[in-house]
Design an enzyme around this catalytic site. Sequence first.
Site, mmCIF file in Angstrom:
data_model
loop_
_atom_site.group_PDB
_atom_site.id
_atom_site.type_symbol
_atom_site.label_atom_id
_atom_site.label_comp_id
_atom_site.label_asym_id
_atom_site.label_seq_id
_atom_site.Cartn_x
_atom_site.Cartn_y
_atom_site.Cartn_z
ATOM 1 N N LEU A 101 -2.593 -22.059 14.327
ATOM 2 C CA LEU A 101 -2.888 -23.158 13.414
ATOM 3 C C LEU A 101 -4.074 -22.858 12.506
ATOM 4 C CD1 LEU A 101 -2.297 -26.386 15.530
ATOM 5 C CD2 LEU A 101 -1.225 -25.807 13.349
ATOM 6 N N ASP A 102 -5.055 -22.123 13.010
ATOM 7 C CA ASP A 102 -6.190 -21.788 12.163
ATOM 8 C C ASP A 102 -5.758 -20.866 11.025
ATOM 9 O OD1 ASP A 102 -5.649 -19.795 14.041
ATOM 10 O OD2 ASP A 102 -7.756 -19.338 14.435
#
Length: 249
Positions: A101-102
């Site tokens: 997700l980052d």
Amino acid sequence: MILELDCGNSFIKWRVLRIDGITPVDGGVVSSDSDLLACLSDAGKFQLKKCRLVSVRTQEETESLVTALVDAFGVSVARAVPTREMAGVRNGYEDYERLGLDRWLALLGGFHLASGACLVLDFGTAITADFVAADGAHLGGFICPGMPLMRNQLRTHTRRIRYDDMAAERAHESLAPGRATVEAVERGCMLMLRGFVLTQLEMARQYWGEDFVVFLTGGDANLVSGVVPDARVVPDLVFVGLAMACPLS
């Protein structure tokens, strides 16, 4: 005020914005949930109303932090979730939920700021590279060990490699062949880091010629900024994407 969190495997990066969602008030990096709560509780200087976060931690660890934030500050918490497409960017992973997700938020932010093709290089515990075409297609990317992992692996598996962080920082003053172990290790790792960057640049040029923007982000971005003098250094690129994924009205 709005609290933004980037919860990585090793650290939590945080910042507090005014309610306009634009103006930073404070921020930092901590290594634990308790340290984060201590920073936010300091002198009661923050009147937190909302929170948005991205986490690559386990579901249980993330839930624990969210519960602690709600209990301590009564904030509403919005969490970034995997998506196949957002803001004109199409996730390039075959299983889109497997893309960190980052990374997803950083490339969202990069594409938004570039308004076109971009190469996003993130220098944290691991190094990631992601390629986004002008039409928003995420072409995929690469992951390799960052400076902390390379250094620690050598320290862990080679008994006679022992030195402190101050010695490591001094070793970065030059890239001449090392005349001490700390210099040999740190400069060797640095050259590997720079070699990785140059390889990514060459690949991007094969895709797009010179018509792309390079973004450098993450704690060690400064180590390679000299290799890519035209790159845009955006320390909070993940937060740019987080605001897009979790808009707070």
